[in-house]
Design a protein around this motif. Sequence first.
Motif, short mmCIF file in Angstrom:
data_model
loop_
_atom_site.label_atom_id
_atom_site.label_comp_id
_atom_site.label_asym_id
_atom_site.label_seq_id
_atom_site.Cartn_x
_atom_site.Cartn_y
_atom_site.Cartn_z
N SER A 160 65.23 59.09 42.45
CA SER A 160 65.05 58.71 43.85
C SER A 160 65.00 57.15 44.24
O SER A 160 65.44 56.86 45.25
CB SER A 160 63.70 59.40 44.24
OG SER A 160 62.46 58.85 43.62
N THR A 169 60.25 55.71 44.66
CA THR A 169 60.25 57.06 44.18
C THR A 169 59.58 58.15 45.10
O THR A 169 59.07 57.62 46.07
CB THR A 169 59.14 57.42 42.55
OG1 THR A 169 57.89 56.97 43.13
CG2 THR A 169 59.70 56.52 41.50
N VAL A 170 59.61 59.25 44.96
CA VAL A 170 59.14 60.53 45.72
C VAL A 170 57.87 60.04 45.85
O VAL A 170 57.23 60.29 47.02
CB VAL A 170 59.57 61.87 45.34
CG1 VAL A 170 58.96 63.00 46.05
CG2 VAL A 170 61.06 62.25 45.17
#
Length: 183
Positions: A160, A169-170
């Motif tokens: 991500s 990031t997620v």
Amino acid sequence: MEVNSTEVRNERLKNVSLGTRIIAFLWDYVIILGYLLLLFVLSFFARPLLIPLFTANSLSAEITGFLLITLPVYLYFSISEGGKFHATWGKRKMGILVMGVHGRSIGLKRSLFRSALKFAPWELSHFTIWHIVLPSNYPDYLINILLITVYGLVFINLLSPLMNKNKQTVYDTIAGTVVKYKN
């Protein structure tokens, strides 16, 4: 160096590459390994108390493992990143910090949420491994699905940051956080 969150603005700071984040995590892993080594040494003295907790059933083993391993690591990241330095020891060593998407301190509450999201795959893997090692009522196909889920979440979290301009990031996206260089 302490960061004054009212002065820090997101647009002035450079996004951190995935490689730098991984190196920072590896530095933090030095602390984690030191803690695990300490637990290992202490476990020889507490062995009569620990063996029943880890062998009674998978739930008891999971809870004990969570309390002894996951929770302290989770709190290390949460308190460090939500505190005055906005970073763990590894992140400080790499010159990076965690902040809100608008450049402000995330505080402890959001840091706890971010860390819970970050370590969810780690804890799910522990849960799954305990159900592989100790007999449980979960069918094999469910254990396999959980393992695939763990690997999928780790892969998504690693991929991500390469897919968006803020290199989030997620779990950063969901928590409304970014990781930036200090200067």
